[in-house]
Write a protein that holds these residues in place. Structure first.
Motif, PDB file in Angstrom:
ATOM      1  N   ASN A  44       1.635  28.808  -7.279  1.00 28.12           N
ATOM      2  CA  ASN A  44       1.082  29.394  -6.061  1.00 28.12           C
ATOM      3  C   ASN A  44       1.205  28.437  -4.883  1.00 28.12           C
ATOM      4  O   ASN A  44       1.527  28.858  -3.772  1.00 28.12           O
ATOM      5  CB  ASN A  44      -0.389  29.747  -6.274  1.00 28.12           C
ATOM      6  N   VAL A  45       0.935  27.146  -5.130  1.00 26.89           N
ATOM      7  CA  VAL A  45       1.063  26.164  -4.049  1.00 26.89           C
ATOM      8  C   VAL A  45       2.501  26.122  -3.538  1.00 26.89           C
ATOM      9  O   VAL A  45       2.749  26.101  -2.328  1.00 26.89           O
ATOM     10  CB  VAL A  45       0.619  24.769  -4.529  1.00 26.89           C
ATOM     11  N   ALA A  46       3.470  26.162  -4.463  1.00 28.33           N
ATOM     12  CA  ALA A  46       4.871  26.126  -4.045  1.00 28.33           C
ATOM     13  C   ALA A  46       5.223  27.358  -3.233  1.00 28.33           C
ATOM     14  O   ALA A  46       5.900  27.254  -2.191  1.00 28.33           O
ATOM     15  CB  ALA A  46       5.772  26.024  -5.267  1.00 28.33           C
ATOM     16  N   ALA A  47       4.749  28.545  -3.653  1.00 31.17           N
ATOM     17  CA  ALA A  47       5.091  29.776  -2.933  1.00 31.17           C
ATOM     18  C   ALA A  47       4.514  29.761  -1.522  1.00 31.17           C
ATOM     19  O   ALA A  47       5.206  30.080  -0.554  1.00 31.17           O
ATOM     20  CB  ALA A  47       4.583  30.994  -3.700  1.00 31.17           C
ATOM     21  N   VAL A  48       3.250  29.337  -1.398  1.00 27.45           N
ATOM     22  CA  VAL A  48       2.631  29.319  -0.071  1.00 27.45           C
ATOM     23  C   VAL A  48       3.277  28.261   0.820  1.00 27.45           C
ATOM     24  O   VAL A  48       3.537  28.502   2.003  1.00 27.45           O
ATOM     25  CB  VAL A  48       1.113  29.102  -0.202  1.00 27.45           C
ATOM     26  N   GLY A  49       3.584  27.095   0.260  1.00 26.55           N
ATOM     27  CA  GLY A  49       4.229  26.056   1.055  1.00 26.55           C
ATOM     28  C   GLY A  49       5.613  26.469   1.527  1.00 26.55           C
ATOM     29  O   GLY A  49       5.988  26.228   2.678  1.00 26.55           O
ATOM     30  N   ILE A  50       6.361  27.132   0.656  1.00 30.52           N
ATOM     31  CA  ILE A  50       7.693  27.584   1.044  1.00 30.52           C
ATOM     32  C   ILE A  50       7.598  28.638   2.133  1.00 30.52           C
ATOM     33  O   ILE A  50       8.350  28.610   3.106  1.00 30.52           O
ATOM     34  CB  ILE A  50       8.449  28.099  -0.199  1.00 30.52           C
ATOM     35  N   SER A  51       6.612  29.552   2.012  1.00 32.76           N
ATOM     36  CA  SER A  51       6.530  30.570   3.055  1.00 32.76           C
ATOM     37  C   SER A  51       5.993  29.984   4.361  1.00 32.76           C
ATOM     38  O   SER A  51       6.209  30.569   5.411  1.00 32.76           O
ATOM     39  CB  SER A  51       5.682  31.741   2.601  1.00 32.76           C
ATOM     40  N   ARG A  52       5.337  28.842   4.313  1.00 37.23           N
ATOM     41  CA  ARG A  52       4.887  28.216   5.558  1.00 37.23           C
ATOM     42  C   ARG A  52       6.021  27.470   6.261  1.00 37.23           C
ATOM     43  O   ARG A  52       6.091  27.423   7.479  1.00 37.23           O
ATOM     44  CB  ARG A  52       3.735  27.260   5.250  1.00 37.23           C
ATOM     45  N   TYR A  53       6.941  26.863   5.480  1.00 37.35           N
ATOM     46  CA  TYR A  53       7.895  25.946   6.103  1.00 37.35           C
ATOM     47  C   TYR A  53       9.337  26.439   6.132  1.00 37.35           C
ATOM     48  O   TYR A  53      10.134  25.940   6.916  1.00 37.35           O
ATOM     49  CB  TYR A  53       7.871  24.592   5.401  1.00 37.35           C
ATOM     50  N   ILE A  54       9.730  27.367   5.245  1.00 36.76           N
ATOM     51  CA  ILE A  54      11.142  27.737   5.163  1.00 36.76           C
ATOM     52  C   ILE A  54      11.353  29.102   5.800  1.00 36.76           C
ATOM     53  O   ILE A  54      10.564  30.023   5.586  1.00 36.76           O
ATOM     54  CB  ILE A  54      11.616  27.742   3.695  1.00 36.76           C
ATOM     55  N   ALA A  55      12.429  29.250   6.570  1.00 35.34           N
ATOM     56  CA  ALA A  55      12.733  30.518   7.221  1.00 35.34           C
ATOM     57  C   ALA A  55      13.422  31.448   6.239  1.00 35.34           C
ATOM     58  O   ALA A  55      14.234  31.004   5.435  1.00 35.34           O
ATOM     59  CB  ALA A  55      13.647  30.271   8.407  1.00 35.34           C
ATOM     60  N   PRO A  56      13.113  32.760   6.278  1.00 37.21           N
ATOM     61  CA  PRO A  56      13.842  33.715   5.436  1.00 37.21           C
ATOM     62  C   PRO A  56      15.321  33.751   5.805  1.00 37.21           C
ATOM     63  O   PRO A  56      15.703  33.384   6.920  1.00 37.21           O
ATOM     64  CB  PRO A  56      13.171  35.050   5.758  1.00 37.21           C
ATOM     65  N   SER A  57      16.143  34.210   4.859  1.00 37.42           N
ATOM     66  CA  SER A  57      17.595  34.078   5.063  1.00 37.42           C
ATOM     67  C   SER A  57      18.080  34.940   6.212  1.00 37.42           C
ATOM     68  O   SER A  57      19.095  34.616   6.826  1.00 37.42           O
ATOM     69  CB  SER A  57      18.312  34.463   3.771  1.00 37.42           C
ATOM     70  N   MET A  58      17.368  36.039   6.538  1.00 38.83           N
ATOM     71  CA  MET A  58      17.848  36.876   7.645  1.00 38.83           C
ATOM     72  C   MET A  58      17.688  36.183   8.993  1.00 38.83           C
ATOM     73  O   MET A  58      18.335  36.558   9.956  1.00 38.83           O
ATOM     74  CB  MET A  58      17.105  38.209   7.649  1.00 38.83           C
ATOM     75  N   PHE A  59      16.870  35.132   9.050  1.00 36.41           N
ATOM     76  CA  PHE A  59      16.715  34.409  10.309  1.00 36.41           C
ATOM     77  C   PHE A  59      17.988  33.661  10.667  1.00 36.41           C
ATOM     78  O   PHE A  59      18.253  33.380  11.817  1.00 36.41           O
ATOM     79  CB  PHE A  59      15.552  33.416  10.208  1.00 36.41           C
ATOM     80  N   ARG A  60      18.768  33.318   9.646  1.00 37.43           N
ATOM     81  CA  ARG A  60      20.019  32.619   9.890  1.00 37.43           C
ATOM     82  C   ARG A  60      21.049  33.547  10.530  1.00 37.43           C
ATOM     83  O   ARG A  60      21.827  33.146  11.365  1.00 37.43           O
ATOM     84  CB  ARG A  60      20.578  32.093   8.562  1.00 37.43           C
ATOM     85  N   ILE A  61      21.026  34.823  10.113  1.00 34.93           N
ATOM     86  CA  ILE A  61      22.046  35.753  10.564  1.00 34.93           C
ATOM     87  C   ILE A  61      21.645  36.377  11.894  1.00 34.93           C
ATOM     88  O   ILE A  61      22.400  36.358  12.864  1.00 34.93           O
ATOM     89  CB  ILE A  61      22.254  36.860   9.502  1.00 34.93           C
TER      90      ILE A  61
END
Lengths: 173, 117
Positions: free
Chosen positions: B42-59
């Protein structure tokens, strides 16, 4: 180093040390209480990561519900004070898990992540708005994009209630 | 506080939980260590959603509507479902442990060998 960093360091040290105590304390009841401390400090980390709803859920469900269920289970153990022993593979398991941790954190740190840009990007204003009020947006996401999974999780919980009652029911009555 | 520190915390909690699952002899202690591993995820999932952009943001780049920006929070949704599933798992596992305790009068893993040949 600002206040968030200091709180993060405090919470993660508490989480690490109490998780180690869960594994290494001999008394099973004390190790269940240490598990509650771990849950609460993980809830604090959720608050620091702008996930207020998940932090409250963590404290309510884990530290309130699951911990109580586990403590009820602990009370079944006969000699509670020395029950939490390890098997003969303890040292080799420790080395394997230490290697696992080192390799995992090495690869996670060296990965080139595509990070959110909250300063100068086209979505910066919207993303800041999102992180100032995550509960609101989370409700929208949960009841719009993920609504089928949400309903099926309620079916799962109902099935678990019926199933666990059917398992523990005394067959002779 | 950065993505790396959150992921390292998550990896450490997961490794401690894994060690406990492989090492402990009491069934309830194994259950507690499984809960530690769930927490790490759960900590990893929340941290990733706080700091990493979803892949559609790249496109997409410039034209993102508010629904697409909401998808940043997908990690929170994942961890809500993970919490629900772990609650279900704990109650089911405890029912099975109670049944084992009734029939064999022990919760030690090394005494539960009925299925070994």
């Amino acid at each position: 180093m600002n206040l968030t960093d200091i709180f993060f360091i405090i919470f993660s040290l508490i989480a690490f040390s109490s998780a180690l105590l869960v594994v290494f304390i001999q008394d099973l009841f004390k190790s269940a209480l240490m598990l509650v401390v771990t849950f609460i400090s993980v809830g604090g980390i959720f608050f620091l990561l702008n996930a207020e709803f998940l932090g409250v859920i963590q404290i309510l469900i884990y530290a309130g519900g699951i911990a109580i269920i586990i403590i009820f289970g602990v009370l079944m153990t006969k000699d509670m004070a020395t029950a939490n022993t390890s098997n003969i593979f303890m040292f080799i398991n420790g080395q394997i898990c230490l290697l696992f941790f080192v390799l995992l954190s090495y690869f996670l740190i060296n990965e080139e992540w595509f990070l959110l840009d909250l300063v100068n990007s086209s979505y910066a204003e919207q993303a800041k708005n999102l992180f100032s009020n995550t509960t609101d947006h989370l409700a929208t996401l949960l009841l719009k994009n993920w609504v089928i999974a949400f309903e099926f999780s309620s079916v799962l919980l109902l099935a678990v209630i019926i199933g666990s009652l059917a398992i523990v029911k005394d067959k002779n009555e | 506080m950065s993505l790396e520190s959150v992921l390292t915390l998550s990896a450490g909690l997961f490794a401690i939980g894994l060690f406990g699952v492989l090492t402990k002899r009491n069934l309830i202690a194994v259950l507690m260590c499984i809960e530690l591993m769930f927490n790490a995820i759960n900590v990893a999932a929340v941290g990733i959603s706080r700091y990493i952009a979803p892949s559609m943001f790249r496109i997409a780049g410039s034209d993102l509507n508010s629904e697409q920006v909401d998808l940043i929070l997908s990690g929170h949704v994942i961890s809500i479902f993970s919490i629900a599933i772990s609650a279900a798992e704990v109650s089911m596992a405890l029912a099975i442990i109670i049944l084992i305790y009734r029939t064999k009068n022990t919760v030690d893993i090394s005494d539960i060998n009925k299925m070994s040949g």
